[in-house]
Design a protein around this motif. Structure first.
Motif, PDB file in Angstrom:
ATOM      1  N   THR A  83      -0.880   4.574  -1.424  1.00 29.80           N
ATOM      2  CA  THR A  83      -2.145   4.677  -0.698  1.00 29.80           C
ATOM      3  C   THR A  83      -2.037   5.786   0.346  1.00 29.80           C
ATOM      4  OG1 THR A  83      -2.418   2.291  -0.962  1.00 29.80           O
ATOM      5  CG2 THR A  83      -3.883   3.384   0.597  1.00 29.80           C
TER       6      THR A  83
ATOM      7  N   THR B  14      -3.822   4.982   6.151  1.00 28.76           N
ATOM      8  CA  THR B  14      -3.549   3.700   6.795  1.00 28.76           C
ATOM      9  C   THR B  14      -4.659   3.419   7.811  1.00 28.76           C
ATOM     10  OG1 THR B  14      -2.211   4.714   8.554  1.00 28.76           O
ATOM     11  CG2 THR B  14      -1.056   3.965   6.553  1.00 28.76           C
TER      12      THR B  14
ATOM     13  N   TYR C 123      -8.640   2.230  -2.723  1.00 29.78           N
ATOM     14  CA  TYR C 123      -7.591   2.947  -3.466  1.00 29.78           C
ATOM     15  C   TYR C 123      -7.391   2.322  -4.844  1.00 29.78           C
ATOM     16  CZ  TYR C 123      -3.017   4.891  -4.638  1.00 29.78           C
ATOM     17  OH  TYR C 123      -1.970   5.518  -5.275  1.00 29.78           O
TER      18      TYR C 123
ATOM     19  N   LEU D 216      -9.235  -0.128   2.893  1.00 30.56           N
ATOM     20  CA  LEU D 216      -8.654   1.103   2.364  1.00 30.56           C
ATOM     21  C   LEU D 216      -7.923   0.851   1.052  1.00 30.56           C
ATOM     22  CD1 LEU D 216      -7.162   2.890   5.524  1.00 30.56           C
ATOM     23  CD2 LEU D 216      -9.020   3.718   4.065  1.00 30.56           C
ATOM     24  N   PHE D 217      -7.172  -0.242   1.007  1.00 26.75           N
ATOM     25  CA  PHE D 217      -6.391  -0.542  -0.193  1.00 26.75           C
ATOM     26  C   PHE D 217      -7.313  -0.901  -1.361  1.00 26.75           C
ATOM     27  CE2 PHE D 217      -3.496  -3.420  -2.696  1.00 26.75           C
ATOM     28  CZ  PHE D 217      -2.683  -2.397  -3.160  1.00 26.75           C
TER      29      PHE D 217
ATOM     30  N   ALA E 274       0.824  -1.204   0.000  1.00 27.99           N
ATOM     31  CA  ALA E 274       0.000   0.000   0.000  1.00 27.99           C
ATOM     32  C   ALA E 274       0.863   1.260   0.000  1.00 27.99           C
ATOM     33  CB  ALA E 274      -0.934  -0.006   1.204  1.00 27.99           C
ATOM     34  N   GLN E 275       1.912   1.247   0.798  1.00 32.86           N
ATOM     35  CA  GLN E 275       2.808   2.411   0.871  1.00 32.86           C
ATOM     36  C   GLN E 275       3.525   2.629  -0.461  1.00 32.86           C
ATOM     37  OE1 GLN E 275       5.946   2.016   3.774  1.00 32.86           O
ATOM     38  NE2 GLN E 275       6.509   4.175   3.653  1.00 32.86           N
TER      39      GLN E 275
ATOM     40  N   GLN F 211      -7.875   4.231  -8.446  1.00 36.15           N
ATOM     41  CA  GLN F 211      -6.819   4.327  -9.448  1.00 36.15           C
ATOM     42  C   GLN F 211      -7.185   3.599 -10.736  1.00 36.15           C
ATOM     43  OE1 GLN F 211      -3.933   6.161  -9.231  1.00 36.15           O
ATOM     44  NE2 GLN F 211      -4.856   6.941  -7.346  1.00 36.15           N
TER      45      GLN F 211
END
Length: 285
Positions: free
Chosen positions: A101, A104, A118, A114-115, A96-97, A122
């Motif tokens: 993203t 956290t 994201y 969350l991911f 993720a980082q 995208q």
């Protein structure tokens, strides 16, 4: 630090460095096919592809070449080169980082949500191709592979939200043969295998790398030296490059501008003897 043989041979750079630089990567027909197949899977947003190859076959160089190709095409791509994370949570947070993203979450489930959001933003809203490339994927443990299976399950009716490319040694085949991982294995869209170079391909690789490093010059290896490089490397690019580099050093010390078979044999035998010295000593004891 500049290597002494660069001046001796009129070189601008190291021709046989084992650092996986895309500039020095020699594309054989097999490598080109693997590149094209993998690029197709990613471009079509089909999900998962794997490139297998033995140690020193050129996987890391191909992974970097592919990563750069994706970046040049405007894809959101990241390359992980050390995937042996202790937990799925730590791997997820790293992915993720690396992919940018912005938020956290304390919990694993919250981080997954969350991911996923994201990825949707995208891949669907922004229309970008999101790619995760993992080198040395044979080090992935089963819980980490299960996480990757979960990530590539995120999809719309038309496409996968995350494109996953694994570069791995042969051990990953055994891992994927386990019953627990049959669901992940079934999601592999295309797989490729990097074979050792042929004698002609190895000769072409030496020529190519020397031209890059010298600015178009003629390499100093005789036909016998090239044949010996092939014999002692078994056609593996990394081993051939190491031997060729050692041969340059020995030739410089001998003040020879031509590298013949004897020089290659000498460095090959010397390297083998020193690498296996403990085995020989133990055997003698």
């Amino acid at each position: 630090m500049e290597l002494p043989y660069l001046t001796f041979f009129g070189l601008k750079e190291e021709p046989f460095s084992t650092v996986p630089s895309p500039r020095y990567f020699f594309l054989t027909a097999v490598h080109s096919t693997a590149l094209e197949k993998t690029a197709y899977v990613v471009g079509a947003k089909k999900g998962l592809s794997i490139v297998f190859g033995d140690t020193g076959a050129g996987k890391s160089s191909l992974a970097r070449l592919l990563h750069q190709k994706f970046l040049d095409n405007g894809f959101l791509s990241t390359l992980l080169i050390n995937p042996s994370y202790p937990t799925p949570n730590s791997l997820l947070r790293t992915i993720a980082q690396e992919l940018g993203t912005p938020q956290t979450h304390k919990s694993f489930k919250g981080m997954l949500d969350l991911f996923k959001d994201y990825l949707f933003e995208q891949a669907v809203t922004q229309g970008r191709t999101v790619v995760l490339i993992i080198d040395e994927a044979q080090t992935l443990r089963t819980p980490l592979i299960e996480l990757l299976r979960q990530l590539i399950n995120y999809e719309t009716n038309e496409m996968k939200l995350l494109q996953l490319v694994l570069f791995a040694q042969e051990e990953l085949r055994d891992t994927l043969a386990r019953p627990r991982l049959r669901n992940f294995k079934s999601r592999v869209v295309m797989a490729s295998t990097l074979e050792p170079l042929s004698a002609a391909e190895l000769a072409a690789m030496v020529k190519f790398r020397w031209e890059v490093a010298s600015g178009g010059g003629q390499h100093p290896f005789t036909e016998g030296a090239i044949s010996s490089l092939f014999e002692h490397s078994a056609g593996m690019p990394r081993a051939a490059n190491i031997l060729a580099d050692n041969a340059l050093i020995l030739a410089m010390l001998k003040k020879k501008h031509a590298i013949d078979k004897d020089i290659v044999v000498q460095v090959a035998l010397d390297r083998a003897a020193n690498l296996n010295q403990k085995e020989v000593t133990n055997g003698a004891a």
